[in-house]
Design an enzyme around this catalytic site. Structure first.
Site, short mmCIF file in Angstrom:
data_model
loop_
_atom_site.label_atom_id
_atom_site.label_comp_id
_atom_site.label_asym_id
_atom_site.label_seq_id
_atom_site.Cartn_x
_atom_site.Cartn_y
_atom_site.Cartn_z
N GLN A 56 0.83 -1.20 0.00
CA GLN A 56 0.00 0.00 0.00
C GLN A 56 0.87 1.26 0.00
OE1 GLN A 56 -3.36 0.12 -0.29
NE2 GLN A 56 -3.03 2.31 -0.54
N SER A 57 2.00 1.22 0.72
CA SER A 57 2.86 2.40 0.76
C SER A 57 3.45 2.70 -0.62
CB SER A 57 3.99 2.18 1.77
OG SER A 57 4.75 1.04 1.43
#
Length: 666
Positions: free
Chosen positions: A308-309
């Site tokens: 997600q980052s």
């Protein structure tokens, strides 16, 4: 250790830190141990099996034919080889070969992907866990992103060269490429011994030695002798469940893997375990694990790949419930890993080697920081990568890797096959595949008919009468368009739009097809039944009778269509009203009778009976959650149902996340 025959030595695993005296006294470093031919010439390699005491581990000792000549790797079994061949590293080396460039090592490939922060398909895949979600990754993989990046850089360099004219002869570029393409030494060091059959060698992973030890090739045999350890009794756990302090004083190594939300770490003692007879036992499941821990958090974007980052850095922060949960889990995993490393600081500081697999900027940042109280340092000379393909981070995978690292490999070279391979290139043979019946190629008319069939059936199932009539008119199709292909069971039962509408009990569609489109009700299906005979309820059958009255007796042969005598729309609506009134009257009488019964019997009905009574008193108006969901999804296409389910799950996840934050804040 008692002397054994050479054949006996090859029938058991040879542990690097507890080798038989016969092997140590005769071991010699192979002169061309750094040459690539032993690693890459697969056509001339066969195996010398090395059997374990455990039948389940015998396949792990096979090294040689399970090898990748392109990436200079050998594997313990066919499963590892197949896993490597699916990896991005192997695919990248294939691209390098097609471009007439040398392949890169795994460490070089990890440097190339840099901050792409995507998990490798080969090192992160597993055949036993979460296969469906991990196998369906986005087509925009690490390999695709890396190749696009390199193509962009190549275009820039080409433009710079055209402008400057200083690299026209290619000398400068050639030196740069040579430096970039310079491959490292082979992962295995090879030793000879008179105990082995002709053209057979012992292999030891170079990573198990320090940098200074591997450079001192002439003294490497003495270094192997110094690494021998005396067997120790199996350590007994203390009352608190931990091992006795003496178990932690011996030499040990640290192994760690992190990727895709999975983390596994282990500290293993190098001293062999002593058996009852005074000798060291087999390594499989006999290693002394001083500490181990695994974590898993949902951090990867399912069916899209990457963390997600990484997605936030590329496109900005997403605001969905799933993205918030993944961000929370990424931070939680980082905190858990760093806390564990702090707890194990004493073991890590005294470890001889640190084997770590952490691909991607996020995973490397989790381990190497920088952060306050940092334990691992990226420049630690003890750090090693795994010199073979690895799978998902689990305790079993760490133990398999430890056994692979510390066992001697036995490989045999067939000189006859090698000479033959050098004289003539190997012929490319493709494995024979079972012949499949050739699929007949459809004509343009057949493809168009299939397309019309799909569209018309979709309109009918969704009860879209205006869209159905418009599609027939726009495409100049007859209302009795025969569905294709007629051989399927569905089209055999309902070959025309009127058949399908009648079988689905769609009275409005039947009325519209007969009155507005002019559908023929006399056409029989493959079973000889007319559309009227497929109608399953009274409103649909009445639609045929009303159409007969409105269209007239001369329009169709209604007797051949097996439609009963005609009736007016008023008669049909009047009968429907009478039937509804009769149904309501019966329902009122039933409810009154139920109330009287409950008054006579008193409040005895409880539990499910009471719930059933309440449901009956309410006229069946109380419905379960499942019934409400089915009612809401009625008439939708499969795609619409899937979208509705995703929205429900997203709302549920958002509610859970709100509760999670509220609980954390409290």
């Amino acid at each position: 250790m008692d002397s054994k025959k050479p054949d006996d030595l090859l029938k058991r695993p040879l542990y690097l830190y507890d080798l038989p005296q016969e092997v140590l006294s005769t071991l010699t470093l192979k002169e061309d141990t750094d040459a690539q031919n032993l690693e890459t010439n697969n056509s001339s390699i066969s195996l010398k099996p090395s059997h374990d005491a455990s039948p389940s581990s015998s396949s792990e000792n096979l090294v040689g034919s399970q090898a990748c000549s392109l990436c200079s790797l050998s594997f313990a079994n066919v499963q590892d080889q197949r896993s490597h061949q699916k990896s991005d590293w192997h695919h990248y080396n294939l691209k390098q070969k097609l471009r007439a460039q040398k392949p890169v090592s795994e460490a070089e490939f990890e440097k190339l992907i840099g901050d792409l922060d995507e998990s490798l398909s080969g090192s992160e895949s597993s055949n036993t866990e979460d296969d469906e979600d991990e196998a369906n990754r986005s087509k925009e993989s690490t390999l695709t992103a890396l190749l696009k990046k390199q193509a962009t850089l190549a275009d820039r360099n080409r433009n710079d060269n055209k402008t400057g004219e200083e690299d026209e002869d290619g000398d400068e570029d050639g030196s740069t490429n040579k430096k970039q393409r310079a491959g490292g030494k082979p992962p295995l060091m090879w030793f000879t011994s008179p105990l082995l059959p002709t053209n057979t060698y012992f292999g030891v992973y170079r990573a198990i030695f320090t940098s200074e030890e591997s450079r001192n090739g002439g003294e490497i045999v003495d270094i192997v002798k110094k690494k021998q350890l005396d067997p120790i009794p199996a350590p007994k756990p203390s009352p608190d469940g931990n091992l006795t302090p003496a178990a932690y004083k011996g030499p040990h190594i640290f192994l760690c893997m992190i990727g895709g939300g999975h983390f596994a770490a282990m500290v293993v003692s190098l001293a062999p375990r002593q058996t009852k007879h005074g000798s060291a036992g087999p390594m499989n499941r006999e290693a002394t694990v001083l500490a181990h821990k695994t974590f898993h958090r949902y951090t990867t974007r399912r069916k899209q790949g990457g963390s997600q980052s990484a997605n936030d850095n590329a496109k900005g922060n997403a605001h969905s419930a799933g993205s918030s949960i993944r961000r929370y889990n990424e931070q939680a995993l980082t905190d858990e890993v760093r806390l564990l490393l702090q707890d194990w600081k004493g073991l890590l500081d005294t470890s001889e080697l640190l084997f770590i697999r952490a691909t991607g900027a996020t995973n490397r940042r989790t381990l190497f920081g920088p952060y306050e109280g940092q334990v691992l340092r990226a420049n630690d000379p003890r750090i090693r990568g795994f010199p073979f393909s690895t799978r998902r981070a689990t305790q079993n995978e760490l133990m398999r890797s430890f056994i692979e690292l510390t066992r001697l490999k036995v490989r045999e070279i067939d000189p006859t096959k090698e000479a033959k391979a050098q004289q003539e290139p190997p012929a490319k043979t493709t494995p024979a595949k079972p012949s499949k019946p050739a699929t007949p190629k459809l004509t343009e008319e057949e493809e168009t008919a299939l397309l019309h069939t799909t569209q018309l059936q979709a309109f009918i199932r969704r009860s879209k009468l205006p869209a159905l009539l418009s599609y027939l008119k726009t495409n100049d199709l007859t209302p009795d368009f025969p569905f294709q292909p007629p051989s399927t069971q569905q089209n055999h039962h309902a070959p025309t739009p009127l058949h399908l509408a009648a079988s689905l009990n769609s009275a409005p569609l039947v009325a519209g097809l007969l009155a507005k489109a002019g559908a023929n009700p006399t056409i029989p299906n493959g079973e000889g039944k007319t559309p009227f005979e497929l109608a399953g309820d009274r409103p649909t059958r009445d639609a045929f009778r009303v159409a007969r009255g409105e269209l007239g007796e001369d329009k169709w042969d209604w007797e051949a269509a097996r439609v009963p005598p005609a009736m007016t729309r008023a008669e049909a609506e009047g009968r429907d009203a009478r039937e509804r009134a009769e149904s309501e009257r019966k329902e009122v009488e039933r409810r009154k009778a139920e109330e009287l019964r409950l008054q006579r019997e008193g409040p005895k009905a409880t539990g499910s009976g009471a719930a059933a009574g309440r449901s009956m008193m309410d006229g069946g108006k109380m419905r379960s959650a499942q019934e409400k969901r089915e009612e809401e999804a009625r008439g939708m296409t499969p795609e619409q149902r899937m979208k509705l389910d995703r929205e429900r799950r997203a709302r549920a996840a958002e509610e859970r996340f709100k509760k999670m934050r509220a609980g954390g804040g409290g």
